[in-house]
Design a protein around this motif. Structure first.
Motif, PDB file in Angstrom:
ATOM      1  N   VAL A   1      40.575   0.331  49.693  1.00 31.00           N
ATOM      2  CA  VAL A   1      40.204   1.564  49.752  1.00 31.00           C
ATOM      3  C   VAL A   1      39.231   1.977  50.396  1.00 31.00           C
ATOM      4  O   VAL A   1      38.397   1.792  50.732  1.00 31.00           O
TER       5      VAL A   1
ATOM      6  N   THR B   1      38.614   8.615  52.757  1.00 29.32           N
ATOM      7  CA  THR B   1      39.627   9.169  52.588  1.00 29.32           C
ATOM      8  C   THR B   1      40.537   9.115  50.875  1.00 29.32           C
ATOM      9  O   THR B   1      41.252  10.095  50.848  1.00 29.32           O
ATOM     10  N   GLY B   2      40.020   8.154  50.416  1.00 28.65           N
ATOM     11  CA  GLY B   2      41.301   7.659  49.363  1.00 28.65           C
ATOM     12  C   GLY B   2      41.763   7.196  49.115  1.00 28.65           C
ATOM     13  O   GLY B   2      43.019   6.545  48.092  1.00 28.65           O
ATOM     14  N   GLU B   3      42.549   6.393  50.776  1.00 26.92           N
ATOM     15  CA  GLU B   3      43.094   5.951  50.971  1.00 26.92           C
ATOM     16  C   GLU B   3      43.348   4.473  50.401  1.00 26.92           C
ATOM     17  O   GLU B   3      42.430   3.715  50.457  1.00 26.92           O
ATOM     18  N   LYS B   4      44.552   3.925  50.251  1.00 22.94           N
ATOM     19  CA  LYS B   4      44.927   2.341  49.580  1.00 22.94           C
ATOM     20  C   LYS B   4      45.793   1.620  50.464  1.00 22.94           C
ATOM     21  O   LYS B   4      46.862   2.446  51.091  1.00 22.94           O
TER      22      LYS B   4
END
Length: 120
Positions: free
Chosen positions: A108, A112-115
């Protein structure tokens, strides 16, 4: 995704970092570590002065200074990364190091919180 962890000689860290960057893997973590392998800290492994806690003991050094690098890559990139690390670091002598490949369940990106792979 996999984490590739490599324990290498201190004098090979810059060449390893450059080789990985050229292949498209500029992001990694690196730290100074000490340890010993089967050779139990063979005397003569290092060519520089060592601190007192690493002083020589009977038959070798207590610990040998090394560098540890860690990077997370897609599964398909593991062979390329491992091959590059081996190519730069193999001298054929005791103390060339070790490479560990470990599974990574999730990544994570904090900002940005992208996973997953997008977060690498």
């Amino acid at each position: 995704m996999k984490e590739v962890i490599a324990i290498i000689r201190p004098n090979k860290i810059n060449a390893t970092k450059e080789a990985l960057a050229v292949l498209g893997f500029p992001g990694l973590n690196a730290c100074k570590v000490v340890g010993r392998g089967k050779q139990k800290g063979i005397t003569g492994e290092v060519t520089f002065a060592v601190s007192p806690e690493l002083e020589k003991q009977e038959g070798g050094m207590k610990y040998v200074p090394k560098r540890m690098i860690s990077l997370v890559v897609d599964d398909r990139d593991v062979p390329l990364v491992v091959a590059a690390i081996i190519k730069v670091n193999r001298t054929g002598r005791i103390g060339d190091g070790r490479i560990f490949v470990c599974p990574v369940e999730e990544v994570v990106r904090v900002r940005t919180g992208e996973k997953g792979p997008a977060a690498i």
